[in-house]
Design a protein around this motif. Structure first.
Motif, mmCIF file in Angstrom:
data_model
loop_
_atom_site.group_PDB
_atom_site.id
_atom_site.type_symbol
_atom_site.label_atom_id
_atom_site.label_comp_id
_atom_site.label_asym_id
_atom_site.label_seq_id
_atom_site.Cartn_x
_atom_site.Cartn_y
_atom_site.Cartn_z
ATOM 1 N N TYR A 83 0.758 -1.364 0.052
ATOM 2 C CA TYR A 83 0.135 -0.036 0.164
ATOM 3 C C TYR A 83 0.981 1.302 -0.092
ATOM 4 C CZ TYR A 83 -3.509 -3.467 1.223
ATOM 5 O OH TYR A 83 -4.138 -4.379 1.166
ATOM 6 N N LYS A 84 0.541 2.268 -0.963
ATOM 7 C CA LYS A 84 1.147 3.602 -0.843
ATOM 8 C C LYS A 84 0.753 4.245 -0.185
ATOM 9 C CE LYS A 84 2.811 6.894 -4.385
ATOM 10 N NZ LYS A 84 2.609 7.261 -5.801
ATOM 11 N N ILE A 85 1.502 5.273 0.708
ATOM 12 C CA ILE A 85 0.883 5.992 1.613
ATOM 13 C C ILE A 85 1.671 7.341 1.355
ATOM 14 C CG2 ILE A 85 0.514 6.658 4.306
ATOM 15 C CD1 ILE A 85 0.864 3.664 4.813
ATOM 16 N N GLU A 86 0.828 8.535 1.753
ATOM 17 C CA GLU A 86 1.701 9.748 1.574
ATOM 18 C C GLU A 86 1.431 10.584 2.882
ATOM 19 O OE1 GLU A 86 1.996 13.818 -1.199
ATOM 20 O OE2 GLU A 86 0.542 12.380 -1.680
ATOM 21 N N ALA A 87 2.434 11.054 3.504
ATOM 22 C CA ALA A 87 2.458 11.818 4.579
ATOM 23 C C ALA A 87 2.769 13.173 3.928
ATOM 24 C CB ALA A 87 3.520 11.484 5.628
ATOM 25 N N VAL A 88 1.763 14.196 4.278
ATOM 26 C CA VAL A 88 1.869 15.459 3.817
ATOM 27 C C VAL A 88 2.415 16.378 4.691
ATOM 28 C CG1 VAL A 88 -0.227 15.308 2.261
ATOM 29 C CG2 VAL A 88 -0.377 16.134 4.580
ATOM 30 N N ARG A 89 2.932 15.948 5.903
ATOM 31 C CA ARG A 89 3.678 16.516 6.898
ATOM 32 C C ARG A 89 4.560 15.632 7.766
ATOM 33 N NH1 ARG A 89 0.966 19.700 11.274
ATOM 34 N NH2 ARG A 89 2.750 19.241 12.327
ATOM 35 N N ASP A 90 5.438 16.253 8.577
ATOM 36 C CA ASP A 90 6.084 15.261 9.423
ATOM 37 C C ASP A 90 4.823 14.938 10.491
ATOM 38 O OD1 ASP A 90 8.252 15.929 7.938
ATOM 39 O OD2 ASP A 90 9.248 17.134 9.587
ATOM 40 N N GLY A 91 5.175 13.685 11.031
ATOM 41 C CA GLY A 91 4.482 13.499 11.940
ATOM 42 C C GLY A 91 4.795 12.030 12.594
ATOM 43 N N GLN A 92 3.676 11.339 13.269
ATOM 44 C CA GLN A 92 3.711 10.091 13.788
ATOM 45 C C GLN A 92 2.704 9.359 12.852
ATOM 46 O OE1 GLN A 92 2.440 8.793 17.861
ATOM 47 N NE2 GLN A 92 4.566 8.514 18.203
ATOM 48 N N LEU A 93 3.441 8.317 12.039
ATOM 49 C CA LEU A 93 2.551 7.278 11.499
ATOM 50 C C LEU A 93 1.949 6.232 12.374
ATOM 51 C CD1 LEU A 93 1.292 6.699 8.701
ATOM 52 C CD2 LEU A 93 3.510 5.672 8.070
ATOM 53 N N LYS A 94 0.791 5.997 12.196
ATOM 54 C CA LYS A 94 -0.074 4.941 13.049
ATOM 55 C C LYS A 94 -0.499 4.019 12.034
ATOM 56 C CE LYS A 94 -3.424 4.056 16.711
ATOM 57 N NZ LYS A 94 -4.521 4.736 17.612
ATOM 58 N N LEU A 95 -0.141 2.735 12.064
ATOM 59 C CA LEU A 95 -0.486 1.482 11.180
ATOM 60 C C LEU A 95 -1.322 0.606 12.155
ATOM 61 C CD1 LEU A 95 2.965 0.965 9.472
ATOM 62 C CD2 LEU A 95 1.048 2.526 8.735
ATOM 63 N N ASN A 96 -2.725 0.831 11.503
ATOM 64 C CA ASN A 96 -3.732 -0.148 12.213
ATOM 65 C C ASN A 96 -3.983 -1.587 11.254
ATOM 66 O OD1 ASN A 96 -4.139 1.617 14.641
ATOM 67 N ND2 ASN A 96 -4.812 2.859 12.920
ATOM 68 N N LEU A 97 -3.918 -2.658 11.861
ATOM 69 C CA LEU A 97 -4.105 -3.936 11.245
ATOM 70 C C LEU A 97 -4.868 -4.680 12.151
ATOM 71 C CD1 LEU A 97 -2.951 -5.312 8.509
ATOM 72 C CD2 LEU A 97 -1.525 -6.283 10.008
ATOM 73 N N THR A 98 -6.062 -5.261 11.777
ATOM 74 C CA THR A 98 -6.839 -6.155 12.182
ATOM 75 C C THR A 98 -6.946 -7.434 11.366
ATOM 76 O OG1 THR A 98 -8.337 -4.231 12.944
ATOM 77 C CG2 THR A 98 -9.267 -6.344 13.083
ATOM 78 N N PHE A 99 -6.913 -8.442 11.931
ATOM 79 C CA PHE A 99 -7.003 -9.943 11.468
ATOM 80 C C PHE A 99 -7.365 -10.921 12.205
ATOM 81 C CE2 PHE A 99 -2.829 -8.992 13.415
ATOM 82 C CZ PHE A 99 -2.450 -9.886 14.161
#
Length: 549
Positions: A162-178
């Motif tokens: 998956y391609k993700i774009e962060a338009v600013r600096d920050g803390q990326l949170k990745l949520n995965l439910t399985f």
């Protein structure tokens, strides 16, 4: 439950006639008992536009039903088919397909040896599904921040990107439910395909419940790729999972990798930095601190996890400096600790040491040196501490003559205008000056108010007034920040929706813009509180986020 896909395109004799029961979208239908060994039940639906069609069906007794979608030309459209093996009874499964505008037959066929009753409904655009192929960086699906993707991986030979774009600096949170019986591996790569961080999601726990993994990693503005890999499992769901990325507007955050002293993140004084220790080789985080003057250093560590967290202060060669003990200082779960040390000029390191990394450990770190001036009423580590001191360093705020900032005072419209001018916004005139009856030429902020008005950043409050001593509201703030920094809604994000800001609210587009750019997150329960007045500390935080764009 396992899924099986039909790839036939042959024509069927089924017709769009009165034998099919018409249904509406979002209408819950209780299906009658379908005879065994090939019995069918047909329903008709009219799709008003090209859409993603989603069918939710609730099954009982683990029966086998085949679902077929038939278009107006009597073509069978491939859709997933539920298998009889599942851990829950009853259980819900959805079927999905991108379809064109038109009329369709939804047919349920019972191939089992017993009659079957079920409930179902059909919706439009309720779910967003992955698009195959997405097995490489080049074919990665683009995912918006805040968007949930439903997907599945059936074999360890396959993977999803998956391609993700962060338009600013920050803390990326990745949520995965399985599913609890699966072993998925989540990886994050930068725009060049280099591994940033890997998250091991393997776990057997909580019977009859899916697993929810949430991992944070500090990122800089740019393009990233998330990879979901099915390593091992025996769930009946064919590696089904849900993936959602989010970006928190945190100005000062760790950047991975920072797992050794040579990779230490440089941090600034008087700023609160966030980070997270997680699994898969991220047992340590290092930060570098350069002091130019002799003085007292204070380090405030906040442990935001449910396990203990350790840290050390090191000299330039990596030797432990803390005199209390050679071992790392222990910060109990959910608590904080302040370390004080008298230090000479030089380079120092702060090392975080994780404990029991079966779960992630979030933390905040703030360093203050007495060679840096502070406001007497802004406590070390308090809310807005780093933003207020950053704005003082850049001379956006100066405080009061008695050395205070008064963070909890409501901020006047005139003072907000002064802060914006000092923030260096573009003051190119776009309209002629005006006269506000309540802002005479000898008013302390007359010049700032006129410059911002001529630049189209601020307006009056009606009847030729500006109301300089009125307190700034959150809705007014949204308009001013959007105008001041020429902000537009970020297409890369799913916009924040606030229940108390309807589409016809005068500030709807301004507030939506701030929400989409993660400058505001609103309050709990999805509200924004547009009429609420801002404190001086709150405006400092909003202004810091906006200038960080």
């Amino acid at each position: 439950m396992a899924l099986l896909f039909i790839f036939t395109s042959i024509k069927t004799e089924a017709s769009h006639d009165a034998t099919a029961t018409p249904v509406l979208f979002d209408q819950s239908v209780s299906g009658p008992s379908i005879p065994m060994n090939g019995g069918t039940k047909r329903y008709s639906i009219t799709v008003p536009k090209d859409s993603l069609l989603a069918i939710e069906a609730e099954y009982v007794n683990f029966q086998f039903l085949e679902v077929r979608l038939i278009d107006e030309n009597h073509n069978i459209i491939p859709v997933p088919v539920a298998n009889e093996f599942n851990v829950k009874n009853p259980y819900t499964q959805w079927f999905y397909k991108n379809v064109k505008k038109g009329k369709y037959i939804i047919e349920f066929k019972n191939n089992s040896s017993a009659s079957h009753k079920f409930k179902w409904k059909v919706t439009l655009d309720k779910y967003t599904f992955e698009t195959e192929p997405n097995n490489t960086l080049k074919t990665a699906n683009t995912v918006l921040m805040g968007q949930t993707i439903n997907a599945s991986i059936e074999d360890r030979m396959f993977t999803d990107f998956y391609k993700i774009e962060a338009v600013r600096d920050g803390q990326l949170k990745l949520n995965l439910t399985f599913n609890k019986y699966d072993y998925l591996i989540l990886r994050l790569f930068d725009s060049e395909g280099r591994l940033v961080k890997e998250f091991n999601t393997y776990s057997f726990q909580t019977p009859d419940a899916d697993l929810f993994i949430s991992e944070n990693v500090g990122v800089e503005k740019g393009i990233y790729y998330a990879q979901v890999n099915y390593f091992y499992g025996f769930s009946p769901n064919n590696g089904f999972y849900q993936f959602k990325p989010e970006l928190k507007p945190i100005s000062f955050h760790e950047n991975e990798p920072n797992d050794a002293r040579p990779e230490a993140n440089p941090i600034s004084l008087n700023e609160t930095w966030t980070g997270e220790l997680s699994r898969m080789g991220d047992e340590d985080d290092f930060y570098r601190l350069d002091l130019s003057e002799t003085g007292s250093l204070k380090i405030l560590m906040k442990n935001q996890s449910s396990n203990d967290l350790n840290y050390q202060l090191l000299d330039t060669d990596g030797h432990v400096l803390e005199s209390e003990t050679y071992d790392p200082l222990v910060i109990k779960a959910g608590s904080s600790h302040t370390l004080s040390a008298e230090l000479e000029p030089g380079r120092y390191y702060i090392r975080l040491v994780g404990q029991n990394l079966s779960i992630s450990q979030g933390y905040e770190i703030t360093a203050f040196h007495d060679s840096n001036p502070i406001f007497s009423d802004v406590a070390f580590g308090s809310m807005g501490f780093s933003e207020i001191h950053r704005m003082k360093t850049t001379k956006i705020v100066t405080g009061y003559p008695d050395g205070t900032f008064r963070p909890n005072l409501l901020i006047k419209r005139s003072h907000a205008a002064l802060m914006l001018e000092r923030a260096g916004v573009d003051l190119t005139p776009v309209r002629s000056a005006t006269t506000f009856s309540d802002v005479p030429i000898n008013h302390p902020e007359h010049s700032s108010i006129q410059k911002l008005y001529r630049a189209g950043i601020i307006d009056g409050t009606g009847n030729g007034t500006f109301s300089p001593d009125s307190y700034l509201t959150r809705e007014q703030m949204a308009k001013i920040l959007v105008n001041a920094f020429d902000l537009t809604p970020a297409k890369e994000y799913v916009p924040s929706k606030f229940t108390d800001v309807p589409n016809n609210h005068w500030a709807y587009n301004y507030i939506r813009t701030l929400g989409s750019r993660q400058i505001t997150l609103g309050y709990s329960k999805g509200i924004y509180m547009p009429k609420e007045q801002l404190t001086r500390a709150q405006l400092a935080m909003f202004l810091t986020r906006a200038t960080g764009e």
